[in-house]
Design an enzyme around this catalytic site. Structure first.
Site, mmCIF file in Angstrom:
data_model
loop_
_atom_site.group_PDB
_atom_site.id
_atom_site.type_symbol
_atom_site.label_atom_id
_atom_site.label_comp_id
_atom_site.label_asym_id
_atom_site.label_seq_id
_atom_site.Cartn_x
_atom_site.Cartn_y
_atom_site.Cartn_z
ATOM 1 N N LYS B 55 -45.943 -34.159 37.634
ATOM 2 C CA LYS B 55 -45.740 -36.111 37.927
ATOM 3 C C LYS B 55 -45.913 -36.593 36.082
ATOM 4 O O LYS B 55 -45.074 -36.916 35.533
ATOM 5 C CB LYS B 55 -46.384 -36.054 38.172
ATOM 6 C CG LYS B 55 -46.032 -36.050 39.794
ATOM 7 C CD LYS B 55 -46.859 -36.822 40.932
ATOM 8 C CE LYS B 55 -45.954 -36.510 42.642
ATOM 9 N NZ LYS B 55 -47.204 -37.293 43.307
ATOM 10 N N ALA B 72 -51.390 -37.306 40.172
ATOM 11 C CA ALA B 72 -52.072 -36.864 41.579
ATOM 12 C C ALA B 72 -51.016 -36.626 42.633
ATOM 13 O O ALA B 72 -50.178 -37.447 43.318
ATOM 14 C CB ALA B 72 -52.655 -37.658 42.430
ATOM 15 N N ASP B 73 -51.194 -35.806 43.256
ATOM 16 C CA ASP B 73 -50.328 -35.609 44.352
ATOM 17 C C ASP B 73 -51.421 -34.426 45.282
ATOM 18 O O ASP B 73 -52.392 -33.550 45.324
ATOM 19 C CB ASP B 73 -49.379 -33.307 43.831
ATOM 20 C CG ASP B 73 -48.438 -34.293 44.832
ATOM 21 O OD1 ASP B 73 -47.110 -35.096 44.937
ATOM 22 O OD2 ASP B 73 -48.523 -32.724 46.172
ATOM 23 N N THR B 74 -51.493 -35.387 46.646
ATOM 24 C CA THR B 74 -51.945 -34.637 47.644
ATOM 25 C C THR B 74 -51.084 -33.271 49.342
ATOM 26 O O THR B 74 -50.126 -34.162 49.450
ATOM 27 C CB THR B 74 -52.176 -35.911 48.126
ATOM 28 O OG1 THR B 74 -53.018 -36.470 47.835
ATOM 29 C CG2 THR B 74 -53.382 -35.415 49.962
ATOM 30 N N GLY B 109 -54.195 -32.016 44.036
ATOM 31 C CA GLY B 109 -54.301 -32.169 42.652
ATOM 32 C C GLY B 109 -54.029 -33.373 41.280
ATOM 33 O O GLY B 109 -53.511 -34.043 41.309
#
Lengths: 195, 195
Positions: B55, B72-74, B109
């Site tokens: 991203k 961010a990535d969850t 992250g």
């Protein structure tokens, strides 16, 4: 959504009111003055339970009239020491310096009072603070004035965001109500869950 | 309150926006379409980091112009299995039945991108669900339609309140942003904390 008698929350804490509402429980709030002293010989969990039950006894009338009365008390413990609510900035500063860089425990005692029974339980959450700087503590106390809160902090406040490295247990228990345990106890009391 | 370059949050998640605001960071939101596929061979933490960094690469221009871009990535993991976002009710129901009565892990992250560097990190939180009834799952899906959420639940929703027995780690990390680690990284990057 829970089929229950009318519920009374005996707490002025806006956090507890918000938490109970998110559980989907409809309730009213009735407040009474209750002395929050406790005998010295009690262990920590016993203090939270004792105070929840002591508050509960002030609502005998409401419980006998068919209401379910929920009372709660939250205490902050560092080892065997119970840390209360700060009197103001100085005491709040000292408390946060005590908690800085250490693990402490937050215990909430809850009492459910109906006409014919009282059920009490508690939940414990471990909270780990990073080392807080004097600047961080000062900024927090001046902007949030958390002097109505045990331990002089709210985990949902700025200091909880930047300062709490991890927790073990229920987050909402630290805010003042162990919502999952409360739900489980209400189900056990045969309050039916009806969508 | 943090002396930093202008901050851009590259996320449409209202939870992330709310969390960053509570940290006291002033930011703007810029959204771009980024393909969220990832190579099969990556381990779980690597997936969260890979997607946060992927991203991030879409915001080269903004970073080179003196902004700090946060992506961010969850992801939700049950053992080695990554559980994505549900397509709708049926898939959401299956996911919550998978998580019911078990421990799972939530990994977020985060990537911080400035003109001259990219710093990435992740945080992991263990979440323990009680056994959920079909009635509870159905009620939750119908009222909250959590189909934009990995694992088909929000920990701050009704199902998180009545269903999560405990967590180990950061609560806000489960919501989508490890706020304490993010604060620590910003301080390390010499963004000064100024009340």
């Amino acid at each position: 959504m829970i089929q229950a008698p009318p519920v009374i929350l005996a707490s002025g804490s806006p956090r507890r009111q918000e938490l109970l509402a998110t559980m989907g429980i409809i309730f009213s709030v009735i407040l009474k003055e209750v002395d929050e002293s406790f005998p010295d010989h009690l262990r920590r969990e016993e203090v939270a339970l004792y105070l929840a039950e002591k508050k509960s006894t002030a609502y005998k009338k409401e419980a006998s009239e068919g209401n379910l009365v929920i009372t709660a008390d939250t205490i902050v413990c560092l080892d065997q020491q119970i840390i209360g609510k700060p009197g103001g900035f100085e005491e709040g500063f000292e408390m946060l310096q005590l908690l800085s860089g250490k693990r402490h425990e937050v215990i909430t005692g809850v009492s459910l009072h109906t006409g014919n029974q009282t059920i009490s339980f508690f939940d414990t959450t471990n909270v780990y603070f990073k080392s807080l700087t004097k600047q961080e503590i000062t900024f927090y106390l001046n902007t949030c004035t958390p002097y109505d809160k045990a331990g002089s902090y709210g985990i949902q406040d700025w200091i909880g965001f930047i300062g709490v490295e991890k927790i073990e247990g229920s987050y909402q228990n630290v805010m003042g109500l162990p919502v999952q345990k409360l739900y489980a106890e209400l189900i056990k009391l045969n309050f039916e869950w009806q969508p």
